[in-house]
Design a protein around this motif. Structure first.
Motif, PDB file in Angstrom:
ATOM      1  N   TYR A 252      25.594  39.675  22.486  1.00  0.00           N
ATOM      2  CA  TYR A 252      25.664  40.541  21.317  1.00  0.00           C
ATOM      3  C   TYR A 252      26.708  40.070  20.314  1.00  0.00           C
ATOM      4  N   GLN A 457      21.451  52.776  43.527  1.00  0.00           N
ATOM      5  CA  GLN A 457      20.640  52.307  42.409  1.00  0.00           C
ATOM      6  C   GLN A 457      21.174  50.977  41.867  1.00  0.00           C
ATOM      7  N   HIS A 569      10.325  55.993  40.788  1.00  0.00           N
ATOM      8  CA  HIS A 569       9.544  56.361  39.613  1.00  0.00           C
ATOM      9  C   HIS A 569       8.129  55.842  39.732  1.00  0.00           C
TER      10      HIS A 569
ATOM     11  N   THR B 440      19.255  39.794  23.045  1.00  0.00           N
ATOM     12  CA  THR B 440      18.751  39.864  24.410  1.00  0.00           C
ATOM     13  C   THR B 440      19.330  41.076  25.137  1.00  0.00           C
ATOM     14  N   ALA B 441      18.474  41.838  25.761  1.00  0.00           N
ATOM     15  CA  ALA B 441      18.936  42.924  26.637  1.00  0.00           C
ATOM     16  C   ALA B 441      18.606  42.542  28.068  1.00  0.00           C
ATOM     17  N   PHE B 442      19.595  42.647  28.939  1.00  0.00           N
ATOM     18  CA  PHE B 442      19.406  42.182  30.317  1.00  0.00           C
ATOM     19  C   PHE B 442      18.784  43.223  31.220  1.00  0.00           C
ATOM     20  N   GLU B 443      18.472  42.763  32.415  1.00  0.00           N
ATOM     21  CA  GLU B 443      17.920  43.673  33.416  1.00  0.00           C
ATOM     22  C   GLU B 443      18.927  44.759  33.768  1.00  0.00           C
ATOM     23  N   GLU B 444      20.183  44.327  33.950  1.00  0.00           N
ATOM     24  CA  GLU B 444      21.216  45.317  34.230  1.00  0.00           C
ATOM     25  C   GLU B 444      21.785  45.803  32.903  1.00  0.00           C
ATOM     26  N   THR B 446      24.526  46.419  30.992  1.00  0.00           N
ATOM     27  CA  THR B 446      25.960  46.155  31.065  1.00  0.00           C
ATOM     28  C   THR B 446      26.678  47.060  30.078  1.00  0.00           C
ATOM     29  N   GLY B 500      20.741  56.433  36.301  1.00  0.00           N
ATOM     30  CA  GLY B 500      20.194  55.087  36.145  1.00  0.00           C
ATOM     31  C   GLY B 500      19.317  54.940  34.904  1.00  0.00           C
ATOM     32  N   ARG B 505      18.333  53.341  29.141  1.00  0.00           N
ATOM     33  CA  ARG B 505      17.914  53.704  27.793  1.00  0.00           C
ATOM     34  C   ARG B 505      19.013  53.405  26.781  1.00  0.00           C
ATOM     35  N   ALA B 507      21.142  51.013  27.052  1.00  0.00           N
ATOM     36  CA  ALA B 507      21.142  49.557  26.853  1.00  0.00           C
ATOM     37  C   ALA B 507      19.996  49.146  25.937  1.00  0.00           C
ATOM     38  N   ASP B 523      12.776  43.334  31.454  1.00  0.00           N
ATOM     39  CA  ASP B 523      12.409  44.482  32.281  1.00  0.00           C
ATOM     40  C   ASP B 523      13.092  45.759  31.806  1.00  0.00           C
ATOM     41  N   SER B 526      12.354  49.645  33.740  1.00  0.00           N
ATOM     42  CA  SER B 526      12.163  49.747  35.189  1.00  0.00           C
ATOM     43  C   SER B 526      12.732  51.026  35.783  1.00  0.00           C
ATOM     44  N   ALA B 527      13.744  51.617  35.146  1.00  0.00           N
ATOM     45  CA  ALA B 527      14.384  52.772  35.768  1.00  0.00           C
ATOM     46  C   ALA B 527      13.889  54.091  35.175  1.00  0.00           C
ATOM     47  N   HIS B 554       7.214  44.067  34.799  1.00  0.00           N
ATOM     48  CA  HIS B 554       6.861  44.101  36.214  1.00  0.00           C
ATOM     49  C   HIS B 554       5.683  45.017  36.469  1.00  0.00           C
TER      50      HIS B 554
END
Ligand SMILES: Nc1ncnc2c1ncn2[C@@H]1O[C@H](COP(=O)(O)OP(=O)(O)OP(=O)(O)O)[C@@H](O)[C@H]1O
Ligand SMILES: Nc1ncnc2c1ncn2[C@@H]1O[C@H](COP(=O)(O)OP(=O)(O)OP(=O)(O)O)[C@@H](O)[C@H]1O
Ligand SMILES: [Mg+2]
Ligand SMILES: [Mg+2]
Lengths: 616, 602
Positions: A252, A457, A569, B440-444, B446, B500, B505, B507, B523, B526-527, B554
């Protein structure tokens, strides 16, 4: 907490309590500061108690050493007053040779003492530090998740690194000089009083000045150093967090802003640290001044005394030498005073941690579960994280042993919260959660964990190899069992493909694995743990469909005789459940077998339809 | 301890064999760069130090003269002017000392802060591979403990050492002037001191390094166990972690003791030699006095001066230890400074403007392998994303989707082939401006323990209330307004005070706020529950209309967002097309994304 709440309030944001960042002992009013003082002194006492003997031994060595070095001026004086006349008048060298031998002996004693002291004190100091480290670590481990949430891992790290470091510094090079100087003061005073009480009395007049100076410094610098411990902690918190999220910072392009914030904290810390040292400069200058004052007084009064014939030149000379011996180490010691103050503040912080109450305490008289069935009950459970936001208003739920329950509901409904209550991360505010009829609060930590395991989680991997990470589920198991667990969840294949197989290092937080792979490793870990009650919180969210299918199949067999709470989910996961609970804002809206719920046409049926539609 | 040695050998990239002395010294020397801005101050400082030495040393001879002259003669009227001079000198000495110390710490603190800022800046630039490999505790101990050691050396040890050397020189000169024969004895004692000092340097340096490294390990263990507290508690592994920590802490203790044992060998000798020399001087001096070759006053002055030597010599062991520690600290710090960021601007790279970007993203035969891993994760990816198009990337767990989508914003650089944006190789664009265009937004998710607003505006600090609102709406993250202080609420570390789905959301909203030309989402849903997911998808679809997007998916449900889907299989794009087409034409695709086969399997 000037640093955080005023200047940087905008970016740090506000949190419920202004004291969020501290242990409850670290408030800033006079009373709690005094308490902190006492607590830190107690902590120091408890650190030293097991080493009482060694410490006395050290004091003994130091005493001998001080006495040894004390002898220097005496020998000088003796040599001048008696040795020289003996040679000059009678050509008698024996006195002087005696002095020489005494000097040699003093040097040897000094050598032995110093050497012994350094080694011994390092042993004691390092052991004390080690024991303190262990205590602090264990305390942090026992403190609740809620505590860690507000305290942050950065602060936990700060306490165990920066604060420990300032105590280490003290044990490493402050104490002996301090003790030596103290003994110096005492012995020199005594010697001077013996040699010439009047001259001594006059010289001693400067001591109150020194005391006043010391008092002033310890008072003002305590404030400065306390603040400095906090600024460094804030700095570390920021550092640890932004280094942990450095990918996001880069992606970012937040580098500039990030640097700006960091340098703000860095500057705060710089000034806070400098403050105490600057005060120390005044003390240093002051001490020197007092030393010179003493010389002046001694020269004038002593000179006058010599002229009056009340004392000898040799005595005056010895006095002047003593003054030098007295003030020189003291002048250097002033700097160690810094270290001492800094360490004291660090001790205060640490004692604050040790005194922190554990809000999810171990029971005093734990109950045993004879043969665990895995029945879970919520009786009138009310829970909230924040006063104004009820997460679970009043939950009543019974999950019989062996049942697989799926928990579904919108995000933020409170599913994870229920899981956390079963794992006793928190205690309910009202009502009780029980396992096989025993309130969780009456269960020992070890018993609870042996029976209830949760996959959280956030898939957390530890620094270490894949095998080690899986092994966490049941420490000490054989490699075969580890491989077997990995096979069951379908992780074996990818692990084998890694360069070192099971011995591949996963790097920080598992950075070397893909998200799904991490999840599989965590899954394998939970399978290995083999508990009565297994809680899966979104355990398959990052898996692809084939992997998920594999996990599903594994779950079917494994959960057959186990209690399980599955939060998901993806309704595909739910299909293996015996029972589905639909949660909405902390209230169970629907409860039944998957099929019956689909038939009844309620919320779950809608969800299921939506989900089925999405699959095409 | 099989496990432990493993962890050691690969855990941190700092090698276990401590560097040798020469580099340590060079590295300490390299720090002079950070001293330069403080030239004037340091100049003043050294002048003060010099003055302080002179003022301190001027006094003892005067005292000697007072004893020999007025006091011996019994002439009080000549005594007090001399004492007045001593008094004035003393006052000046104290004042100079005060000012010097004040200056010294202030300057040293400033230098330390500068170094820390520079180190931080460098760390920011270092690629993720570096950060994956280095435990935070190791970095932390460099940024705090090591810099502290360097500062302490510059503020204390170095000044002390130079003061000592200056003092020793001046004292020796004075001694020579008073009585050269005695002075020679004092000088001769320097030879064993030198030899001992040399041995000390040889042994102490590695020991200090070992201790400092271990202290980093201990910090790492502390940090990890705090960050992973939930995982630890969930399994009840507190005692296990404690016992692991115990191993590290015990090792630290051992190394600390080992260091002291080495130090003890030389420190003890220093004091002893100095005091033995004093004894020798006294004996010979007495003989000289007895023979009438020296006055008592001179001998007193001589011995007094030599006593003044005692303390600096005794303390030189301590100073040397400080110096050594500063050297190893500098070494450790430069280990980081000397790591070049793997991803940098090429020479001649040009800036891109958001408004000039069309958004055509092309992967041309892109290959990728991680540094120390022979496997090629991407083995020739060809993919074209047309301006404004949304392409979904599907593939099995571990197939390299995240790796692939980390390339357009240059979080990693391909090892082969190239990626172009509107026809220009992205490596020819300035990094900062590229990341401005590609988000870029990651899977986790952050998240940082800062205000929600700060988290949302991470990629666009200038975003106004309206932009934030818009993004929050798209990501269905309205819950932020219900937090106690709304957007000003501080969210817990890593956002762990949120659920989670809330984290995810937030992010997502953060990525949307940036309004980039190319949006990369790994992804992103996913949550989320089915219902929320649908709402987000609907809102997101509007945003994606004018944006080139690459989305890792996924679930079949998320595929709906995309115009086309690309299947990543064995390092290549095995199939590209619309979801429905691929469901028919590609068995591999069906295998990865179809729910039906699930029913079959079950
Ligand atoms: N540690 C916490 N401190 C404060 N509030 C919290 C904390 N953890 C959760 N909450 C809040 O409690 C509510 C319920 O959260 P919970 O994590 O139980 O949701 P969830 O049902 O698991 O949602 P998801 O499906 O998104 O994971 C949310 O509104 C969340 O913001
Ligand atoms: N930093 C790294 N160093 C070495 N290997 C890595 C690294 N990161 C990922 N890998 C490996 O590269 C492969 C691809 O990983 P990647 O994260 O791209 O997978 P993915 O397709 O995103 O999977 P998922 O669906 O689980 O997220 C994996 O086998 C993983 O082990
Ligand atoms: Mg949850
Ligand atoms: Mg991935």
């Amino acid at each position: 907490m000037v640093v955080q709440n005023d200047k940087h309030a905008s970016w740090r944001g506000r949190s419920e309590s202004a004291e969020a960042d501290r242990t409850s002992a670290e408030l800033e009013d006079e009373e709690s500061i005094r308490q902190l003082r006492t607590a830190s002194r107690k902590l120091l006492g408890s650190m030293m108690r097991p080493h009482k003997r060694s410490i006395w031994f050290l004091v003994g060595i130091l005493t001998v050493q001080v006495l040894g070095s004390m002898s220097t001026p005496i020998l000088v004086m003796f040599g001048i007053d008696h040795g020289i006349p003996a040679i000059a008048d009678h050509g008698d060298y024996s006195v002087m040779i005696g002095v020489g031998i005494a000097f040699a002996a003093a040097s040897i004693i000094e050598y032995v003492c110093v050497r012994l002291y350094i080694v011994q004190s390092s042993k004691v100091g390092n052991t004390m530090l080690y024991e303190l480290r262990k205590r602090i670590f264990w305390k942090f481990q026992r403190l609740s998740v809620a505590f860690h949430e507000r305290f942050t891992s950065g602060r936990v790290t700060a306490r165990q690194s920066a604060d420990m470091e300032s105590i280490r510094e003290l044990t490493e090079n402050g104490v002996d000089d301090l003790v030596m100087a103290a003994m110096n003061v005492v012995t020199i005073t005594v010697v001077m009083l013996v040699i010439d009480p009047l001259l001594a009395a006059v010289t001693l007049l400067t001591f109150p000045l020194m005391l006043m100076l010391g008092r002033w410094f310890s008072k003002v610098s305590a404030i400065a150093y306390r603040k400095a411990r906090e600024t460094v902690a804030v700095l570390i918190v920021y550092f640890v967090e932004s280094m942990g999220g450095v990918r996001a910072v880069q992606a970012y392009r937040r580098e500039d802003r990030d640097r700006e914030l960091f340098s703000g904290l860095n500057t705060d810390n710089r000034f806070a640290q400098a403050k105490g040292h600057q005060q120390n400069a005044f003390m240093s200058g002051g001490m020197r001044g007092i030393g010179h004052l003493a010389t002046v007084v001694l020269l004038l009064f002593g000179g006058w005394q010599v002229m009056q014939g009340n004392t000898e030149v040799g005595v005056l000379a010895a006095f002047l030498l003593y003054m030098k011996r007295f003030f020189d180490p003291l002048n250097e010691l002033v700097q160690f005073y810094n270290v001492l103050q800094s360490a004291t503040s660090a001790l205060e912080k640490l004692s604050g941690v040790l005194d922190e109450e554990i809000d999810v305490p171990e029971p005093e008289a734990p109950q045993k579960i004879a043969s665990p069935r895995g029945e879970i009950r919520f009786d009138g459970v009310g829970f909230h994280y924040r006063e104004d936001q009820q997460v679970l208003p009043n939950l009543n739920l019974r999950i019989p042993g062996g049942q697989t329950v799926a928990l579904v509901g919108a995000t933020g409904a409170g599913k994870t919260t229920i899981a956390k209550l079963v794992s006793r991360f928190y205690d309910p505010r009202e009502g009780s959660v029980s396992l096989d009829g025993v309130d969780l609060r009456d269960l020992s930590e070890a018993d609870l964990r042996a029976n209830v395991v949760m996959i959280t989680q956030e898939n957390f991997l530890f620094n270490g190899t894949i095998a080690e990470n899986i092994e966490l589920g049941m420490p000490g198991v054989s490699r075969e069992r580890i491989v077997e667990a990995a096979k069951v969840v379908g992780a074996h294949e990818f692990i084998e493909a890694l360069p070192d197989g099971y011995d591949t290092h996963v790097r920080k937080r598992g950075g070397r694995l893909s998200a799904g792979q991490r999840q599989l490793v965590v899954f394998a870990r939970a399978f290995l743990a083999d508990p009565r009650v297994l809680i899966l919180d979104e355990a398959t969210s990052s898996l692809d469909i084939p992997s998920e299918r594999l996990v599903q199949r594994a779950l079917r067999t494994i959960l057959a005789d186990r209690t399980a709470i599955i939060i998901a989910h993806r309704l595909s996961t739910v299909e293996i459940a015996d029972r589905v609970l639909v949660l909405s804002q902390g209230v169970i809206e629907e409860d039944g077998t998957p099929d019956s719920l689909i038939e009844s046409g309620g919320e779950y049926a809608t969800l299921h339809r939506q989900w089925a539609d999405s699959l095409v | 301890m099989r496990a432990k040695t493993k962890r050691k050998s690969t855990g941190t990239s700092d090698s276990d064999d401590p560097s040798t002395e020469p580099t340590a010294l060079t590295n300490l020397w390299r720090i002079k760069k950070y001293l330069r801005p403080y030239r004037v101050r340091l100049g003043i400082l050294w002048t003060l130090v010099l003055l302080n030495i002179i003022s301190g040393l001027a006094i003892p001879p005067l005292v000697g003269r007072a004893i020999d002259g007025p006091i011996d003669d019994g002439d009080f009227s000549r005594l007090w002017p001399l004492v007045a001079v001593i008094g004035c000198l003393g006052a000046a000495d104290a004042l100079i000392n005060l000012v010097r110390r004040y200056f010294q710490t202030t300057t040293a603190m400033a230098i330390e802060a500068d170094l820390r800022a520079a180190l931080y800046e460098h760390l920011q630039k270092l690629h993720t591979g570096f950060h994956d490999r280095w435990q935070t505790g190791q970095l932390l101990s460099r940024v705090t403990t090591d810099l502290g050691m360097i500062r302490r050396f510059f503020a204390g040890g170095l000044v002390f050492a130079i003061t000592s050397i200056g003092m020793i020189t001046i004292i020796l000169a004075q001694l020579l002037w008073i009585e050269w024969r005695l002075a020679l004895i004092a000088i001769a004692s320097a030879i064993p001191l030198f030899l001992i000092g040399r041995a000390f340097f040889r042994d102490f340096l590695p020991a200090a390094r070992a201790e400092q490294d271990q202290s980093g390990e201990v910090s790492s263990a502390a940090e990890e166990s705090a960050l992973g507290i939930r995982a630890i508690k969930a399994l009840g592994r507190g005692p296990l972690m404690a016992s692991r920590f115990d191993v590290e802490a015990k090792e630290l203790r051992e190394r600390g003791i080992r260091k002291s044992v080495i130090a003890s060998r030389s420190w003890s000798a220093f004091g002893a030699i100095a005091s033995a020399a004093l004894g020798a001087v006294l004996v010979f001096g007495a003989i000289l006095v007895a023979n009438g070759q020296m006055t008592i006053g001179n001998l007193t002055a001589f011995i007094m001066l030599q006593l003044a030597l005692l303390w600096p010599i005794e303390a030189s062991g301590w100073v040397m230890a400080h110096g050594n520690e500063a050297m190893t600290a500098a070494d450790r710090v430069y280990e980081v400074f000397d790591t070049e960021p793997a991803i940098q601007d090429r020479p001649g790279a040009r800036a891109v403007e958001r408004s000039d970007v069309n958004g055509e993203l092309v992967f041309e035969n892109v290959r990728f392998a991680f540094d120390d891993d022979p496997r090629e994760i991407l083995a020739g990816v060809d993919l074209t994303v047309r301006p404004g198009e949304t392409v979904a990337i599907a593939g099995k767990t571990g197939s390299g989707k995240s790796t692939l989508v980390s390339l357009p914003s240059r979080l990693n650089d391909p090892t082969g082939g190239r990626i172009t944006l509107d026809g220009t190789d992205i490596r020819d664009l300035q990094l900062a401006s590229l990341r401005h265009v590609v988000t870029t937004a990651f899977e986790e998710a952050t998240l940082f323990s800062m205000s929600v607003r700060e988290n949302l505006a991470l990629g666009r600090p200038g975003a106004d209330e309206h932009d934030l609102e818009e993004a929050v709406r798209v990501a269905q993250a309205e819950f932020v307004y219900d937090l106690p202080y709304g957007l000003d609420t501080r969210i817990g570390e890593q956002g762990l005070s949120l659920s989670g789905g809330q984290r995810q959301r937030l992010a997502l909203a953060r990525a949307v706020v940036v309004k980039p030309a190319v949006l990369v989402l790994d992804d992103p849903l996913s949550a989320l529950d089915v219902h929320t997911e649908e709402l987000v998808e609907r809102a997101l679809a509007q945003v994606l209309q004018g944006t080139t997007a690459l989305i890792v998916v996924h679930r079949p449900s998320t595929v709906a967002l995309a115009d086309r889907v690309a299947l990543l299989h064995e390092g290549r794009i095995a199939a590209v097309g619309r979801h429905s087409e691929l469901m028919e034409s590609s068995p591999a695709y069906v295998d990865v994304l179809s729910a039906e086969s699930e029913e079959v399997a079950a």
